[in-house]
Design a protein around this motif. Structure first.
Motif, PDB file in Angstrom:
ATOM      1  N   THR A   1      -4.387  16.252   2.969  1.00  0.00           N
ATOM      2  CA  THR A   1      -4.884  15.401   1.898  1.00  0.00           C
ATOM      3  C   THR A   1      -4.071  14.105   1.850  1.00  0.00           C
ATOM      4  OG1 THR A   1      -5.544  17.323   0.589  1.00  0.00           O
ATOM      5  CG2 THR A   1      -5.342  15.241  -0.577  1.00  0.00           C
ATOM      6  N   VAL A   2      -4.749  12.993   1.819  1.00  0.00           N
ATOM      7  CA  VAL A   2      -4.094  11.688   1.777  1.00  0.00           C
ATOM      8  C   VAL A   2      -4.495  10.967   0.497  1.00  0.00           C
ATOM      9  CG1 VAL A   2      -3.802   9.448   2.903  1.00  0.00           C
ATOM     10  CG2 VAL A   2      -4.075  11.528   4.288  1.00  0.00           C
ATOM     11  N   GLU A   3      -3.494  10.532  -0.259  1.00  0.00           N
ATOM     12  CA  GLU A   3      -3.714   9.658  -1.414  1.00  0.00           C
ATOM     13  C   GLU A   3      -3.133   8.302  -1.056  1.00  0.00           C
ATOM     14  OE1 GLU A   3      -5.129  10.281  -4.331  1.00  0.00           O
ATOM     15  OE2 GLU A   3      -5.302  12.456  -4.374  1.00  0.00           O
ATOM     16  N   ALA A   4      -3.891   7.243  -1.278  1.00  0.00           N
ATOM     17  CA  ALA A   4      -3.394   5.885  -1.007  1.00  0.00           C
ATOM     18  C   ALA A   4      -3.772   4.982  -2.170  1.00  0.00           C
ATOM     19  CB  ALA A   4      -3.974   5.341   0.301  1.00  0.00           C
ATOM     20  N   GLU A   5      -2.897   4.045  -2.470  1.00  0.00           N
ATOM     21  CA  GLU A   5      -3.138   3.143  -3.602  1.00  0.00           C
ATOM     22  C   GLU A   5      -2.519   1.781  -3.311  1.00  0.00           C
ATOM     23  OE1 GLU A   5      -2.888   4.362  -8.020  1.00  0.00           O
ATOM     24  OE2 GLU A   5      -0.952   3.411  -7.581  1.00  0.00           O
ATOM     25  N   SER A   6      -3.303   0.737  -3.524  1.00  0.00           N
ATOM     26  CA  SER A   6      -2.777  -0.621  -3.361  1.00  0.00           C
ATOM     27  C   SER A   6      -2.211  -1.095  -4.689  1.00  0.00           C
ATOM     28  CB  SER A   6      -3.880  -1.568  -2.889  1.00  0.00           C
ATOM     29  OG  SER A   6      -4.944  -1.594  -3.831  1.00  0.00           O
ATOM     30  N   GLY A   7      -1.345  -2.071  -4.611  1.00  0.00           N
ATOM     31  CA  GLY A   7      -0.760  -2.619  -5.828  1.00  0.00           C
ATOM     32  C   GLY A   7       0.083  -3.829  -5.538  1.00  0.00           C
ATOM     33  N   THR A   8       0.576  -4.435  -6.600  1.00  0.00           N
ATOM     34  CA  THR A   8       1.506  -5.559  -6.498  1.00  0.00           C
ATOM     35  C   THR A   8       2.712  -5.220  -7.361  1.00  0.00           C
ATOM     36  OG1 THR A   8      -0.335  -7.108  -6.242  1.00  0.00           O
ATOM     37  CG2 THR A   8       1.793  -8.037  -6.811  1.00  0.00           C
TER      38      THR A   8
ATOM     39  N   ASP B   1       2.310  -6.605   2.111  1.00  0.00           N
ATOM     40  CA  ASP B   1       3.544  -6.841   2.865  1.00  0.00           C
ATOM     41  C   ASP B   1       4.072  -5.568   3.511  1.00  0.00           C
ATOM     42  OD1 ASP B   1       3.393  -9.397   1.880  1.00  0.00           O
ATOM     43  OD2 ASP B   1       5.271  -9.322   0.746  1.00  0.00           O
ATOM     44  N   THR B   2       3.886  -4.430   2.811  1.00  0.00           N
ATOM     45  CA  THR B   2       4.558  -3.192   3.190  1.00  0.00           C
ATOM     46  C   THR B   2       3.633  -2.009   2.958  1.00  0.00           C
ATOM     47  OG1 THR B   2       6.669  -4.158   2.499  1.00  0.00           O
ATOM     48  CG2 THR B   2       6.616  -1.770   2.771  1.00  0.00           C
TER      49      THR B   2
ATOM     50  N   LEU C   1      -7.093   1.971   6.660  1.00  0.00           N
ATOM     51  CA  LEU C   1      -5.927   1.467   5.939  1.00  0.00           C
ATOM     52  C   LEU C   1      -5.553   0.066   6.403  1.00  0.00           C
ATOM     53  CD1 LEU C   1      -3.654   4.656   5.839  1.00  0.00           C
ATOM     54  CD2 LEU C   1      -5.228   3.815   4.079  1.00  0.00           C
ATOM     55  N   ASP C   2      -5.693  -0.187   7.691  1.00  0.00           N
ATOM     56  CA  ASP C   2      -5.376  -1.514   8.221  1.00  0.00           C
ATOM     57  C   ASP C   2      -6.288  -2.578   7.608  1.00  0.00           C
ATOM     58  OD1 ASP C   2      -4.024  -3.289  10.156  1.00  0.00           O
ATOM     59  OD2 ASP C   2      -5.997  -3.384  11.091  1.00  0.00           O
ATOM     60  N   ALA C   3      -7.579  -2.281   7.510  1.00  0.00           N
ATOM     61  CA  ALA C   3      -8.512  -3.226   6.901  1.00  0.00           C
ATOM     62  C   ALA C   3      -8.174  -3.441   5.433  1.00  0.00           C
ATOM     63  CB  ALA C   3      -9.941  -2.712   7.043  1.00  0.00           C
ATOM     64  N   TRP C   4      -7.747  -2.393   4.752  1.00  0.00           N
ATOM     65  CA  TRP C   4      -7.381  -2.471   3.334  1.00  0.00           C
ATOM     66  C   TRP C   4      -6.172  -3.385   3.145  1.00  0.00           C
ATOM     67  CZ3 TRP C   4      -6.386   2.650   0.143  1.00  0.00           C
ATOM     68  CH2 TRP C   4      -6.326   2.345  -1.217  1.00  0.00           C
ATOM     69  N   VAL C   5      -5.149  -3.195   3.985  1.00  0.00           N
ATOM     70  CA  VAL C   5      -3.934  -4.015   3.869  1.00  0.00           C
ATOM     71  C   VAL C   5      -4.240  -5.474   4.181  1.00  0.00           C
ATOM     72  CG1 VAL C   5      -1.658  -4.439   4.890  1.00  0.00           C
ATOM     73  CG2 VAL C   5      -2.360  -2.099   4.300  1.00  0.00           C
ATOM     74  N   ARG C   6      -5.099  -5.718   5.161  1.00  0.00           N
ATOM     75  CA  ARG C   6      -5.472  -7.101   5.464  1.00  0.00           C
ATOM     76  C   ARG C   6      -6.206  -7.731   4.282  1.00  0.00           C
ATOM     77  NH1 ARG C   6      -5.300  -8.392  10.998  1.00  0.00           N
ATOM     78  NH2 ARG C   6      -4.795  -6.594  12.338  1.00  0.00           N
TER      79      ARG C   6
ATOM     80  N   LEU D   1       0.865  -1.174   0.000  1.00  0.00           N
ATOM     81  CA  LEU D   1       0.000   0.000   0.000  1.00  0.00           C
ATOM     82  C   LEU D   1       0.900   1.221   0.000  1.00  0.00           C
ATOM     83  CD1 LEU D   1      -2.968   1.046   0.250  1.00  0.00           C
ATOM     84  CD2 LEU D   1      -2.556   1.228   2.707  1.00  0.00           C
ATOM     85  N   ALA D   2       0.701   2.124  -0.966  1.00  0.00           N
ATOM     86  CA  ALA D   2       1.451   3.379  -1.040  1.00  0.00           C
ATOM     87  C   ALA D   2       0.576   4.504  -0.502  1.00  0.00           C
ATOM     88  CB  ALA D   2       1.865   3.670  -2.477  1.00  0.00           C
ATOM     89  N   VAL D   3       1.151   5.359   0.346  1.00  0.00           N
ATOM     90  CA  VAL D   3       0.397   6.440   0.984  1.00  0.00           C
ATOM     91  C   VAL D   3       1.192   7.738   0.860  1.00  0.00           C
ATOM     92  CG1 VAL D   3      -0.670   7.274   3.108  1.00  0.00           C
ATOM     93  CG2 VAL D   3      -0.582   4.810   2.649  1.00  0.00           C
ATOM     94  N   VAL D   4       0.544   8.778   0.346  1.00  0.00           N
ATOM     95  CA  VAL D   4       1.149  10.103   0.266  1.00  0.00           C
ATOM     96  C   VAL D   4       0.297  11.067   1.088  1.00  0.00           C
ATOM     97  CG1 VAL D   4       1.824  12.010  -1.229  1.00  0.00           C
ATOM     98  CG2 VAL D   4       2.109   9.654  -2.021  1.00  0.00           C
TER      99      VAL D   4
END
Length: 365
Positions: free
Chosen positions: A139-146, A188-189, A178-183, A120-123
């Motif tokens: 302002t928070v931008e977040a994006e999941s990815g592999t 991993d990071t 964010l925790d629920a999103w990462v789960r 998960l990337a967070v700015v």
């Protein structure tokens, strides 16, 4: 690494046209350059025996990623006059290539997905004073990815904006989100960048398990490039690493090998295990390449070091293929995973080994 994304490739019978080409948009007149590259590949495929129907399908797909900015490539597979699979490559191929063969040339595509690390990337953006009485917004931008595939195929994105006066309280609620999103995405990071004060507030309010996954990075943080959020920083953080899941498989292999458990090493023993659909995860120090050949039959688990061995199993007219092609098909067809681990982390006999699903005796049909 799970290879289920390749399953559509093996729903078709061959022969397959497999095309890898640079479709980067960071040069002057990119369409002209792509057309020139494709013309050379088309001529090569024609010499290899590809028919007009396959060539026509490929031509329509070449450059279809024109909306994707920056440096990247394209992988295209066609068979029997139909497009079988097309996807963007996070890096241009080392060289443009086209092959017309019984099995698809899938290992270069697999290599571009490695090490497939979920993140998960967070700015966090804020330009004011670090006080609760200051005016303005966080302002928070977040994006999941592999990583690295998400460089050209970004995942889900969140946009969150709150008054700075409520940021301390809002950060708690956002942290749980964010925790629920990462789960959910098995991340991993968590890579965090942006304003130091606002970012610190968020990190300190994350649940402890998530806080342990945080990596702070600096550098430019554009959010509207059409590419993965924090793409340059992700490359720095993840290059040379294994995904946590793959590292677990490596650790299991090392433990089992020390106890003479259900593992195998060496090419002959590993191929024999693949014949039995016995492999849970194939471990390689590096992909075998085109110089190593195996004999194959029509089914994924029909592979061997010699044609005589396959004939003895009842396979008619075995074909000699690249070991890369045969191994990828066998892994996809038997739902086995792939881990490419450097020799300094785990040296394998002949560069190949496997975690086994079972070890009871088996007799070929």
């Amino acid at each position: 690494m799970r290879l289920s994304f390749l399953e559509p490739l093996y729903t078709e019978s061959g022969p397959f046209a497999s095309v890898y080409l640079d479709t980067s948009r960071d040069i002057e007149h990119p369409d002209r350059a792509i057309a020139l590259r494709w013309r050379r590949l088309r001529e090569d495929l024609t010499r290899q025996g590809a028919d007009r129907a396959v060539l026509g399908v490929l031509e329509k797909a070449v450059g279809a990623d024109a909306e994707l900015p920056g440096v990247h490539g394209q992988a295209i597979f066609a068979a029997n006059g139909s497009l079988v699979m097309e996807g963007e490559l996070p890096r241009p191929p080392a060289r443009d290539s086209a092959r017309y063969s019984t099995l698809p040339d899938a290992m270069p595509l697999v290599s571009q997905h490695l090490p497939e690390i979920p993140y998960l990337a967070v700015v966090v953006h804020y330009g004011g004073l670090p006080t609760a009485t200051a005016h303005g917004w966080v302002t928070v931008e977040a994006e999941s990815g592999t990583w690295p595939a998400s460089n050209v195929a970004p995942g889900e994105r969140l946009h969150h904006r709150v008054p700075v006066a409520t940021w301390h309280q809002s950060a708690v609620r956002l942290g749980h989100r964010l925790d629920a999103w990462v789960r959910r995405t098995h991340g991993d990071t968590v890579v965090v960048a942006g304003d130091e004060w606002a970012g610190n507030v968020l990190v300190r309010r994350l649940p402890h398990a998530l806080r342990d996954k945080v990596v702070r990075v600096g550098g430019p943080t554009p959010t509207d490039t059409g590419r993965a959020l924090l793409e340059p920083q992700l490359d720095t953080v993840f290059r040379g690493r294994l995904a946590a899941h793959d590292q677990d498989l490596v650790n299991v292999f090392i433990g089992r090998r020390a106890l003479d458990g259900p593992v195998t090493e060496g090419l002959a023993a590993t191929v024999a295990a693949l014949q039995r659909s016995q492999v849970a995860a194939l471990l390689l120090n590096h992909p075998p390449g085109s110089s190593l050949r195996l004999w194959t039959g029509p089914q994924p688990a029909q592979l061997a070091l010699t044609d005589e061995e396959l004939v003895s199993f009842g396979v008619r007219a075995p074909r000699e293929e690249s070991a890369d092609d045969a191994l990828v098909r066998a892994l996809v067809g038997t739902a086995a995973e792939l881990v490419v681990v450097p020799e300094y982390a785990l040296k394998l006999d002949e560069g190949v080994g496997a975690l086994l699903r079972y070890t009871h005796p088996w007799t070929p049909p």
